[in-house]
Design a protein around this motif. Structure first.
Motif, PDB file in Angstrom:
ATOM      1  N   PRO A  63       0.787  -1.308   0.013  1.00 24.42           N
ATOM      2  CA  PRO A  63       0.004   0.127  -0.120  1.00 24.42           C
ATOM      3  C   PRO A  63       0.913   1.159   0.005  1.00 24.42           C
ATOM      4  CG  PRO A  63      -0.617  -1.417   2.086  1.00 24.42           C
ATOM      5  CD  PRO A  63       0.774  -1.981   1.355  1.00 24.42           C
ATOM      6  N   PRO A  64       0.371   2.332  -0.349  1.00 22.48           N
ATOM      7  CA  PRO A  64       1.034   3.594  -0.578  1.00 22.48           C
ATOM      8  C   PRO A  64       1.769   4.086   0.902  1.00 22.48           C
ATOM      9  CG  PRO A  64      -0.950   3.992  -1.367  1.00 22.48           C
ATOM     10  CD  PRO A  64      -1.239   2.749  -0.541  1.00 22.48           C
ATOM     11  N   SER A  79       3.404   8.102   5.477  1.00 21.61           N
ATOM     12  CA  SER A  79       4.289   8.686   6.574  1.00 21.61           C
ATOM     13  C   SER A  79       5.418   9.673   5.829  1.00 21.61           C
ATOM     14  CB  SER A  79       4.998   7.926   7.385  1.00 21.61           C
ATOM     15  OG  SER A  79       5.763   8.712   8.358  1.00 21.61           O
ATOM     16  N   GLY A  80       5.358  10.780   6.018  1.00 22.41           N
ATOM     17  CA  GLY A  80       6.575  11.792   5.414  1.00 22.41           C
ATOM     18  C   GLY A  80       8.078  11.241   6.013  1.00 22.41           C
ATOM     19  N   ASP A  81       7.780  10.924   7.283  1.00 23.79           N
ATOM     20  CA  ASP A  81       9.131  10.696   7.805  1.00 23.79           C
ATOM     21  C   ASP A  81       9.816   9.338   7.084  1.00 23.79           C
ATOM     22  OD1 ASP A  81       9.056  12.482   9.679  1.00 23.79           O
ATOM     23  OD2 ASP A  81       8.546  11.286  11.131  1.00 23.79           O
ATOM     24  N   ILE A  82       8.937   8.353   6.781  1.00 24.01           N
ATOM     25  CA  ILE A  82       9.262   7.118   6.218  1.00 24.01           C
ATOM     26  C   ILE A  82       9.487   7.449   4.675  1.00 24.01           C
ATOM     27  CG2 ILE A  82       8.541   4.820   5.526  1.00 24.01           C
ATOM     28  CD1 ILE A  82       6.951   4.760   8.217  1.00 24.01           C
ATOM     29  N   GLN A  83       8.658   8.332   4.016  1.00 18.94           N
ATOM     30  CA  GLN A  83       9.040   8.352   2.749  1.00 18.94           C
ATOM     31  C   GLN A  83      10.586   9.042   2.687  1.00 18.94           C
ATOM     32  OE1 GLN A  83       6.085  11.374   1.722  1.00 18.94           O
ATOM     33  NE2 GLN A  83       4.393   9.946   1.148  1.00 18.94           N
ATOM     34  N   MET A  84      10.891   9.949   3.670  1.00 12.93           N
ATOM     35  CA  MET A  84      12.190  10.466   3.496  1.00 12.93           C
ATOM     36  C   MET A  84      13.206   9.467   3.765  1.00 12.93           C
ATOM     37  SD  MET A  84      11.632  14.382   5.181  1.00 12.93           S
ATOM     38  CE  MET A  84      13.360  14.338   5.550  1.00 12.93           C
ATOM     39  N   LYS A  85      13.156   8.711   4.805  1.00 12.32           N
ATOM     40  CA  LYS A  85      13.988   7.596   5.285  1.00 12.32           C
ATOM     41  C   LYS A  85      14.299   6.899   4.009  1.00 12.32           C
ATOM     42  CE  LYS A  85      13.128   7.561  10.084  1.00 12.32           C
ATOM     43  NZ  LYS A  85      12.592   6.712  11.156  1.00 12.32           N
ATOM     44  N   LEU A  86      13.360   6.494   3.282  1.00 12.59           N
ATOM     45  CA  LEU A  86      13.527   5.463   2.162  1.00 12.59           C
ATOM     46  C   LEU A  86      13.666   6.183   0.657  1.00 12.59           C
ATOM     47  CD1 LEU A  86      10.658   3.070   3.250  1.00 12.59           C
ATOM     48  CD2 LEU A  86      13.151   2.639   3.579  1.00 12.59           C
ATOM     49  N   GLY A  87      13.667   7.633   0.865  1.00 13.43           N
ATOM     50  CA  GLY A  87      14.001   8.249  -0.642  1.00 13.43           C
ATOM     51  C   GLY A  87      12.837   8.188  -1.551  1.00 13.43           C
ATOM     52  N   LEU A  88      11.550   7.929  -0.715  1.00 12.75           N
ATOM     53  CA  LEU A  88      10.226   7.658  -1.617  1.00 12.75           C
ATOM     54  C   LEU A  88       9.827   9.147  -1.880  1.00 12.75           C
ATOM     55  CD1 LEU A  88       8.704   4.828   0.148  1.00 12.75           C
ATOM     56  CD2 LEU A  88       9.847   4.618  -2.031  1.00 12.75           C
ATOM     57  N   PRO A  89       9.103   9.201  -3.031  1.00 12.32           N
ATOM     58  CA  PRO A  89       8.393  10.438  -3.500  1.00 12.32           C
ATOM     59  C   PRO A  89       7.097  10.639  -2.787  1.00 12.32           C
ATOM     60  CG  PRO A  89       8.006   9.029  -5.204  1.00 12.32           C
ATOM     61  CD  PRO A  89       8.976   8.227  -4.260  1.00 12.32           C
ATOM     62  N   PRO A  90       6.668  11.941  -2.411  1.00  7.50           N
ATOM     63  CA  PRO A  90       5.571  12.212  -1.891  1.00  7.50           C
ATOM     64  C   PRO A  90       4.342  11.400  -2.811  1.00  7.50           C
ATOM     65  CG  PRO A  90       6.099  14.098  -2.826  1.00  7.50           C
ATOM     66  CD  PRO A  90       7.061  13.177  -2.998  1.00  7.50           C
ATOM     67  N   LEU A  91       3.223  11.305  -2.100  1.00 10.04           N
ATOM     68  CA  LEU A  91       1.950  10.702  -2.758  1.00 10.04           C
ATOM     69  C   LEU A  91       1.551  11.384  -4.001  1.00 10.04           C
ATOM     70  CD1 LEU A  91      -0.317   9.481   0.364  1.00 10.04           C
ATOM     71  CD2 LEU A  91       1.117   8.109  -0.958  1.00 10.04           C
ATOM     72  N   ALA A  92       1.184  10.369  -4.913  1.00 13.74           N
ATOM     73  CA  ALA A  92       0.797  11.135  -6.157  1.00 13.74           C
ATOM     74  C   ALA A  92      -0.636  11.459  -6.033  1.00 13.74           C
ATOM     75  CB  ALA A  92       0.845   9.987  -7.187  1.00 13.74           C
ATOM     76  N   GLU A  93      -1.191  12.309  -7.070  1.00 14.71           N
ATOM     77  CA  GLU A  93      -2.703  12.921  -6.544  1.00 14.71           C
ATOM     78  C   GLU A  93      -3.608  11.803  -6.780  1.00 14.71           C
ATOM     79  OE1 GLU A  93      -3.933  15.673  -9.764  1.00 14.71           O
ATOM     80  OE2 GLU A  93      -2.008  16.880  -9.674  1.00 14.71           O
ATOM     81  N   ASN A  94      -3.272  10.746  -7.243  1.00 14.61           N
ATOM     82  CA  ASN A  94      -4.145   9.653  -7.013  1.00 14.61           C
ATOM     83  C   ASN A  94      -4.063   8.694  -5.778  1.00 14.61           C
ATOM     84  OD1 ASN A  94      -2.006   8.107  -7.440  1.00 14.61           O
ATOM     85  ND2 ASN A  94      -2.751   6.928  -9.284  1.00 14.61           N
ATOM     86  N   GLY A  95      -3.176   9.140  -4.791  1.00 15.46           N
ATOM     87  CA  GLY A  95      -2.812   8.622  -3.501  1.00 15.46           C
ATOM     88  C   GLY A  95      -2.172   7.400  -3.512  1.00 15.46           C
TER      89      GLY A  95
END
Length: 126
Positions: free
Chosen positions: A99-100, A103-119
């Motif tokens: 699943p998407p 968490s912004g913290d986990i996105q940063m730690k893993l180098g993931l982009p923010p959620l897309a408009e479709n979630g």
């Protein structure tokens, strides 16, 4: 992410929510569902937490409880907040995470982009 792809990759761990029609992990792999059931089901959990029933169903489908409510569920059931804040994610192909990751913290730690408009969390262009 379409359900056929999810089922091909995750086999027996994914089902369609009877309430929202969205894919989700089955109960044995869905910590949010497990703890909501300990509260008496989604309707009782919604009442206990002061939220809409539809919101609780969305949390179950997305395996993600927003922080203030995760803390409340922890107090009521002993749930580990980390388990209900972010589920284990699965990388499908080279473009999607399901699943998407909310968490912004986990996105940063893993180098993931923010959620897309479709979630969704997409890895294209990384």
């Amino acid at each position: 992410m379409d359900i056929a792809t999810l089922r091909n990759v995750l086999d027996h761990r994914v089902e369609i929510s009877p309430v929202t029609g969205r894919p989700r992990f089955k109960a044995m792999h869905n910590d949010v569902l497990f703890y909501i059931e300990r509260l008496g089901g989604s309707a009782k959990a919604a009442a206990a937490l002061g939220v809409f029933h539809a919101d609780v169903e969305l949390w179950i489908d997305e395996h993600h409880v927003p922080q203030p409510f995760a803390d409340q569920i922890h107090k009521l059931t002993g749930a580990y907040v980390s388990l209900i804040r972010e589920p284990p994610t699965v990388v499908i192909g080279d473009a999607c995470v399901w699943p998407p990751v909310r968490s912004g913290d986990i996105q940063m730690k893993l180098g993931l982009p923010p959620l897309a408009e479709n979630g969704s969390t997409t890895l294209a262009g990384r």
